[in-house]
Design an enzyme around this catalytic site. Structure first.
Site, short mmCIF file in Angstrom:
data_model
loop_
_atom_site.label_atom_id
_atom_site.label_comp_id
_atom_site.label_asym_id
_atom_site.label_seq_id
_atom_site.Cartn_x
_atom_site.Cartn_y
_atom_site.Cartn_z
N GLY A 11 0.69 -1.19 -0.08
CA GLY A 11 -0.05 -0.12 0.08
C GLY A 11 0.83 1.27 0.21
O GLY A 11 2.00 1.26 -0.28
N GLN A 12 -0.13 2.38 0.50
CA GLN A 12 0.88 3.55 0.33
C GLN A 12 2.10 3.79 1.32
O GLN A 12 3.09 4.32 0.94
CB GLN A 12 -0.29 4.63 0.71
N ASP A 34 2.03 -9.37 1.12
CA ASP A 34 0.70 -8.50 0.90
C ASP A 34 -0.38 -9.70 0.39
O ASP A 34 0.03 -10.89 0.22
CB ASP A 34 0.75 -7.31 -0.10
N ARG A 36 -2.08 -8.81 -1.92
CA ARG A 36 -1.93 -8.78 -3.60
C ARG A 36 -0.57 -9.29 -3.92
O ARG A 36 0.61 -9.19 -2.97
CB ARG A 36 -2.46 -7.31 -3.96
N TYR A 141 -13.91 2.17 11.19
CA TYR A 141 -12.37 2.36 10.90
C TYR A 141 -11.87 2.86 12.37
O TYR A 141 -10.85 2.51 13.06
CB TYR A 141 -12.07 3.63 9.98
N LYS A 145 -9.51 1.18 15.16
CA LYS A 145 -8.16 1.59 15.69
C LYS A 145 -8.29 1.66 17.30
O LYS A 145 -6.96 1.61 17.76
CB LYS A 145 -7.80 3.33 15.01
P1 NAD Z 1 -3.32 1.13 1.79
O1 NAD Z 1 -4.73 0.66 1.63
O2 NAD Z 1 -2.46 1.77 0.76
O3 NAD Z 1 -2.51 -0.39 2.18
C1 NAD Z 1 -3.03 -1.41 2.69
C2 NAD Z 1 -2.56 -2.67 2.18
O4 NAD Z 1 -3.03 -3.71 2.99
C3 NAD Z 1 -2.70 -3.01 0.59
O5 NAD Z 1 -1.62 -3.26 -0.03
C4 NAD Z 1 -3.60 -4.04 0.83
O6 NAD Z 1 -3.45 -4.92 -0.42
C5 NAD Z 1 -3.41 -4.94 2.19
N1 NAD Z 1 -4.32 -5.74 2.70
C6 NAD Z 1 -5.53 -5.58 2.65
N2 NAD Z 1 -6.09 -6.81 3.30
C7 NAD Z 1 -5.08 -7.66 3.82
C8 NAD Z 1 -4.83 -8.88 4.29
N3 NAD Z 1 -6.06 -9.47 4.49
N4 NAD Z 1 -3.79 -9.39 4.21
C9 NAD Z 1 -2.66 -8.83 3.81
N5 NAD Z 1 -2.87 -7.75 3.19
C10 NAD Z 1 -3.88 -6.86 3.10
O7 NAD Z 1 -3.07 1.55 3.38
P2 NAD Z 1 -1.90 2.48 4.16
O8 NAD Z 1 -2.26 3.88 3.71
O9 NAD Z 1 -0.49 1.87 3.24
O10 NAD Z 1 -1.99 2.40 5.45
C11 NAD Z 1 -1.32 1.26 6.19
C12 NAD Z 1 -1.58 1.20 7.67
O11 NAD Z 1 -1.55 2.68 8.27
C13 NAD Z 1 -3.10 1.06 7.95
O12 NAD Z 1 -3.28 0.47 9.28
C14 NAD Z 1 -3.67 2.53 7.93
O13 NAD Z 1 -5.09 2.52 8.87
C15 NAD Z 1 -2.45 3.16 8.53
N6 NAD Z 1 -2.84 4.78 8.65
C16 NAD Z 1 -2.67 5.27 7.26
C17 NAD Z 1 -2.80 6.56 6.96
C18 NAD Z 1 -2.77 7.23 5.64
O14 NAD Z 1 -2.82 8.29 5.40
N7 NAD Z 1 -1.96 6.23 4.56
C19 NAD Z 1 -3.00 7.41 8.04
C20 NAD Z 1 -3.40 6.74 9.29
C21 NAD Z 1 -3.07 5.44 9.44
C1 AKB Z 2 -7.91 7.75 6.25
O1 AKB Z 2 -8.43 8.78 5.87
O2 AKB Z 2 -8.46 6.92 6.41
C2 AKB Z 2 -6.53 7.71 6.48
C3 AKB Z 2 -6.28 8.20 8.04
C4 AKB Z 2 -5.92 9.40 8.37
O3 AKB Z 2 -6.29 7.23 8.85
N1 AKB Z 2 -5.55 8.43 5.63
#
Ligand code: NAD
Ligand code: AKB
Length: 319
Positions: A11-12, A34, A36, A141, A145
């Site tokens: 992911g991101q 992952d 995927r 969500y 958390k």
């Molecule tokens: P994302 O959605 O870009 O990536 C998540 C990854 O998890 C994806 O590659 C997806 O294929 C994988 N995934 C989904 N189900 C799965 C499973 N059953 N088994 C294995 N992999 C699986 O999310 P992200 O932005 O990279 O976020 C990662 C973490 O950080 C999450 O816990 C998210 O809540 C947290 N977070 C992200 C942000 C943000 O702005 N990106 C902010 C706050 C918290």
């Molecule tokens: C979302 O918007 O869901 C995430 C986060 C702040 O947890 N980027």
């Protein structure tokens, strides 16, 4: 040397964390996984495994195979997508977390699982939200958390598992697009500006939220796992932030460098309701005191870097 497993590395965050952890700990000491398929130069530098983290034995097999001692658990369904399918949000967010914690308990691993500003809700103090405060989120969500923060603390106090976490704000980056979050607009707006497109903003003017540039987020994840835990008063989870803005402020920050950039507002009800329930700004002084959190990017510095990087990608035909 640490032996690290990243769960949800596609992911991101995971795409960039894989690169940075491998730079520090060595390609073969960082296993990316992952649901995927993971392809491309960053992933192919070292071991790649397919793991559905809701299936505990798939994690166990990889932890045993590579003698893993640290798990970064990133698998989750982000806020806006989870609101459309709450059971999926719960099953992935909590399924992955519980499995990682159990594996960590049995195989003596440390675990990092990000929390979010989504762990707060409408009754939380909105400005300079304190570290310890009301957490009654209005989204599935957020429920995952808060549960994650509590479970992670429970595994530390009950079983001694070394769990650590930060509450991330919206993350802005230019390698992998975000997937299904409420804060995604703050990434998409840069892509629109560089592509020469008018940006349709899904949130109203005046919707303030915390944000952070990805290089600071990567530092947070790596530094908290390296920090001396004897200084911790908190563990799961630390407020961290780098900036707070609304759509108008980020639009004007970009317009300074892209004078003909245009934006219109078309609020999306689900995203707007979620954003309205989250803080305007966080107080991250505990993270600063307990493990030296100190972000390097403000809005202007991030904007220059985002526009430069995305323009280079566009010139190479990668946008
Ligand atoms: P994302 O959605 O870009 O990536 C998540 C990854 O998890 C994806 O590659 C997806 O294929 C994988 N995934 C989904 N189900 C799965 C499973 N059953 N088994 C294995 N992999 C699986 O999310 P992200 O932005 O990279 O976020 C990662 C973490 O950080 C999450 O816990 C998210 O809540 C947290 N977070 C992200 C942000 C943000 O702005 N990106 C902010 C706050 C918290
Ligand atoms: C979302 O918007 O869901 C995430 C986060 C702040 O947890 N980027």
């Amino acid at each position: 040397m640490k032996r690290i497993l990243i769960v949800g590395a596609g992911g991101q965050i995971g795409s960039e964390l894989t690169r940075n952890l491998r730079d520090i700990y060595g390609d073969n000491n960082v296993v990316c996984s992952d649901l995927r398929q993971l392809t491309g130069p960053i992933y192919e530098r070292g071991p790649i495994e397919r793991i559905d983290s809701t299936q505990i034995m798939q994690i166990v097999d990889v932890v045993k195979k590579y003698n893993i001692d640290t798990i970064y658990n990133l698998a989750a369904i982000l806020s806006a997508t989870a609101e459309l399918n709450p059971m999926l949000g719960w099953n992935v967010g909590i399924g992955s977390l519980v499995n990682c914690l159990e594996v960590a308990r049995i195989f003596n691993c440390a675990v990092f699982t990000p929390s979010s500003i989504g762990a707060f809700g409408p009754s939380t103090p909105r400005d300079m939200t304190p570290q310890d405060t009301i957490q009654r989120p209005a989204t599935i969500y957020g429920v995952t958390k808060v549960t994650g923060e509590l479970l992670s603390d429970y595994y530390f106090t009950r079983f001694g598992v070394d769990t650590r976490s930060v509450r991330f704000p919206g993350l802005i980056s230019n390698l992998t697009l975000p997937g299904g979050g409420t804060t995604d607009y703050a990434v998409e707006i840069y892509y629109a500006a560089v592509k020469g497109e008018k940006f349709v903003c899904p949130l109203k003017k005046g919707t303030f939220m915390d944000m952070m540039y990805m290089p600071d987020a990567l530092d947070a994840m790596i530094n908290i796992m390296e920090a001396d835990p004897s200084k911790f008063i908190h563990r799961n989870s630390f407020n961290v932030t780098a900036m707070s803005f609304d759509p108008e402020i980020i639009y004007n920050a970009i317009k300074k460098y892209v004078p003909d950039f245009e934006m219109v507002y078309e609020p999306e009800p689900i995203k707007q309701a979620i954003a309205d329930s989250w803080p305007n700004s966080l107080d991250d002084s505990c993270a600063r005191k307990e493990w030296g959190w100190n972000p390097k990017y403000d809005l202007d510095k991030m904007t220059v870097d985002m526009l430069t990087t995305l323009r280079e990608k566009k010139e190479k035909g990668l946008l």
